[in-house]
Design a protein around this motif. Structure first.
Motif, mmCIF file in Angstrom:
data_model
loop_
_atom_site.group_PDB
_atom_site.id
_atom_site.type_symbol
_atom_site.label_atom_id
_atom_site.label_comp_id
_atom_site.label_asym_id
_atom_site.label_seq_id
_atom_site.Cartn_x
_atom_site.Cartn_y
_atom_site.Cartn_z
ATOM 1 N N TYR A 47 0.828 -1.214 -0.012
ATOM 2 C CA TYR A 47 -0.123 0.052 -0.010
ATOM 3 C C TYR A 47 0.850 1.247 0.089
ATOM 4 N N VAL A 48 0.324 2.488 -0.355
ATOM 5 C CA VAL A 48 0.805 3.703 -0.070
ATOM 6 C C VAL A 48 0.689 4.096 1.259
ATOM 7 N N VAL A 49 1.649 4.333 2.232
ATOM 8 C CA VAL A 49 1.692 4.575 3.425
ATOM 9 C C VAL A 49 1.846 6.212 3.488
ATOM 10 N N ALA A 50 1.117 6.610 4.734
ATOM 11 C CA ALA A 50 1.618 7.816 5.068
ATOM 12 C C ALA A 50 1.296 8.242 6.520
ATOM 13 N N ALA A 51 1.670 9.385 7.109
ATOM 14 C CA ALA A 51 1.478 9.474 8.725
ATOM 15 C C ALA A 51 -0.049 10.015 8.558
ATOM 16 N N TRP A 106 6.077 3.078 0.237
ATOM 17 C CA TRP A 106 5.339 1.802 -0.116
ATOM 18 C C TRP A 106 5.727 0.620 0.649
ATOM 19 N N MET A 107 4.552 0.013 1.252
ATOM 20 C CA MET A 107 5.092 -0.849 2.028
ATOM 21 C C MET A 107 3.756 -2.119 2.138
ATOM 22 N N ALA A 108 4.358 -3.122 2.527
ATOM 23 C CA ALA A 108 3.597 -4.327 2.688
ATOM 24 C C ALA A 108 3.099 -4.205 4.042
ATOM 25 N N GLU A 109 1.865 -4.627 4.271
ATOM 26 C CA GLU A 109 1.332 -4.477 5.696
ATOM 27 C C GLU A 109 1.792 -4.866 6.730
ATOM 28 N N PRO A 110 2.313 -5.890 6.949
ATOM 29 C CA PRO A 110 3.419 -6.324 8.074
ATOM 30 C C PRO A 110 4.229 -5.285 8.480
ATOM 31 N N MET A 111 4.890 -4.664 7.504
ATOM 32 C CA MET A 111 6.056 -3.678 7.819
ATOM 33 C C MET A 111 5.718 -2.477 8.664
ATOM 34 N N TYR A 112 4.317 -2.249 8.614
ATOM 35 C CA TYR A 112 4.029 -1.091 9.304
ATOM 36 C C TYR A 112 2.697 -1.442 10.399
ATOM 37 N N ASP A 113 2.609 -2.651 10.547
ATOM 38 C CA ASP A 113 1.392 -3.107 11.601
ATOM 39 C C ASP A 113 1.659 -2.343 12.873
ATOM 40 N N THR A 114 2.533 -2.393 13.363
ATOM 41 C CA THR A 114 2.997 -1.829 14.868
ATOM 42 C C THR A 114 2.722 -0.284 14.839
ATOM 43 N N GLU A 115 3.200 0.350 13.847
ATOM 44 C CA GLU A 115 3.005 1.688 13.612
ATOM 45 C C GLU A 115 1.456 2.009 13.347
ATOM 46 N N SER A 116 0.946 1.276 12.650
ATOM 47 C CA SER A 116 -0.456 1.460 12.317
ATOM 48 C C SER A 116 -1.541 1.282 13.844
ATOM 49 N N LYS A 117 -1.092 0.300 14.387
ATOM 50 C CA LYS A 117 -1.788 -0.007 15.786
ATOM 51 C C LYS A 117 -1.507 1.198 16.821
ATOM 52 N N VAL A 156 0.376 6.169 14.421
ATOM 53 C CA VAL A 156 1.176 6.773 13.895
ATOM 54 C C VAL A 156 1.435 6.880 12.379
ATOM 55 N N MET A 157 1.069 5.766 11.483
ATOM 56 C CA MET A 157 1.168 5.878 10.121
ATOM 57 C C MET A 157 0.137 4.791 9.832
ATOM 58 N N ASP A 158 -0.423 4.746 8.474
ATOM 59 C CA ASP A 158 -1.210 3.750 7.890
ATOM 60 C C ASP A 158 -1.159 3.846 6.515
ATOM 61 N N ALA A 159 -1.957 2.931 5.750
ATOM 62 C CA ALA A 159 -1.981 3.070 4.282
ATOM 63 C C ALA A 159 -3.293 4.206 4.014
ATOM 64 N N LEU A 160 -2.758 4.702 2.835
ATOM 65 C CA LEU A 160 -3.843 5.735 2.107
ATOM 66 C C LEU A 160 -4.988 5.022 1.792
ATOM 67 N N SER A 161 -6.287 5.517 1.792
ATOM 68 C CA SER A 161 -7.505 4.943 1.200
ATOM 69 C C SER A 161 -7.354 5.360 -0.444
ATOM 70 N N ILE A 162 -6.818 4.632 -1.207
ATOM 71 C CA ILE A 162 -6.728 4.866 -2.747
ATOM 72 C C ILE A 162 -7.673 3.943 -3.392
ATOM 73 N N GLU A 163 -8.700 4.798 -4.395
ATOM 74 C CA GLU A 163 -9.746 3.919 -4.874
ATOM 75 C C GLU A 163 -8.933 2.836 -5.872
ATOM 76 N N GLY A 164 -9.219 1.851 -5.961
ATOM 77 C CA GLY A 164 -9.005 0.830 -6.932
ATOM 78 C C GLY A 164 -7.709 0.221 -6.762
ATOM 79 N N LEU A 165 -7.175 0.600 -5.701
ATOM 80 C CA LEU A 165 -5.540 0.277 -5.609
ATOM 81 C C LEU A 165 -5.739 -1.218 -5.043
ATOM 82 N N ASP A 166 -5.024 -2.319 -5.842
ATOM 83 C CA ASP A 166 -5.106 -3.627 -5.266
ATOM 84 C C ASP A 166 -3.635 -3.904 -5.892
ATOM 85 N N ALA A 167 -2.843 -4.194 -4.884
ATOM 86 C CA ALA A 167 -1.115 -4.685 -5.208
ATOM 87 C C ALA A 167 -0.816 -5.844 -4.401
#
Length: 304
Positions: free
Chosen positions: A170-174, A244-255, A258-269
């Protein structure tokens, strides 16, 4: 032509030390004994391996060709000794594995836990890095198994086809990034942002390029390149960059919010992750145990 492992060890020591004297001190042997051993190795090869100079010794073309094979044979002998000692109960077996950040964050620790629960006398050495670093580790015998994105086989490195699984990036941001105020956004909205990413030739870079091209978009302009996951996360969480990160890489920061995936329409990677090994040689028994756990674990992940 057969090689004496001790002679190869001495050969490699001279290359590393740069002179007979320094190598003799490192090996705790006399300089004449070391010189005689190298002379016998050169006689076996049929040509000089070193050019002797007043300031040291330099490899000949033949010596340069022998060096990687000497390291490989030396490591294979060390590996055999380790396995035999482990079987006899004289030492612990060692698992040497490398992984990209997302695998090192979730799948690999889970597999390691399972292995050590069953075989507590094993010891695990892990390096984290992108593809070129992992290939280097395989070829120098620093690791025996690499866990990375698939489809990058070489003449020396082969994929283990029955140990693969899929995750998504996903595309990730603060959490407070300005793009979030727009709610649902398009992929092209990220093109004007400051991007931080691993360099060209790495898996994440190739995945970003593929994803944007499939949407008819150019590759984002990368403001900061780094192989350090810590640096990339810090740029995203503290400095307003996107990455650009796979979910396991930022899972701790997401919980932690601090940071999380951006909600991007139609993005499936999605991407496929695979285990790799050297084409030549036998996979060490301790590593085979880890591989079995990875097969079981990733099979379960695929079902989920």
């Amino acid at each position: 032509m057969s090689f004496n492992v001790q002679q190869l060890e001495m050969f490699a020591a001279i290359v590393s030390a740069g002179s007979l004297g320094r190598a003799a001190n490192l090996l705790n042997v006399t300089q004449p004994a070391l010189s005689r051993s190298i002379k016998r190795l050169e006689e076996s090869v049929g040509a000089p391996l070193f050019e002797r100079h007043t300031k040291g010794m330099h490899l000949t073309a033949l010596g340069q060709a022998l060096m990687p094979h000497a390291i490989s044979l030396q490591r294979e002998a060390e590996q055999a000794r380790e396995e035999l000692d482990a079987i006899r109960g004289l030492s612990k077996g060692v698992i040497k594995v490398g992984a990209v950040g997302s695998i090192a964050s979730l799948v690999l620790p889970m597999a390691v836990r399972c292995v050590l629960d069953k075989w507590p006398n094993l010891r695990v050495e892990i390096i984290e890095g992108v593809w070129d670093r992992l290939v280097e580790g395989l070829l120098t015998h620093e690791i025996d198994l690499a866990l990375c994105t698939s489809g990058i086989e070489t003449d020396d490195v082969a994929a283990i086809s029955d140990c693969s699984w899929t995750d998504r990036s996903y595309v990730v941001a603060a959490i407070d990034h300005p793009l979030r105020a727009a709610g649902k956004i398009q992929l092209n909205d990220t093109l004007g942002q400051r991007w931080a990413l691993t360099p060209k030739g790495t898996g994440p870079y190739a995945h970003v390029k593929e994803t944007f091209e499939s949407s008819g978009l150019p590759m984002p302009e990368i403001s900061v390149e780094s192989r350090s996951i810590t640096v990339l996360k810090s740029l995203v969480a503290r400095c307003g960059f996107v990455s650009w990160m796979a979910e396991p890489m930022y899972d701790t920061e997401s919980k932690a919010g601090v940071m999380d995936a951006l909600s991007i329409e139609g993005l499936d990677a999605p991407r496929t992750l695979t285990a790799f090994r050297r084409r030549q040689g036998i996979l060490p028994a301790p590593v085979a145990k880890l591989l079995d756990e990875l097969r079981h674990l990733t099979g379960s992940l695929q079902k989920e």
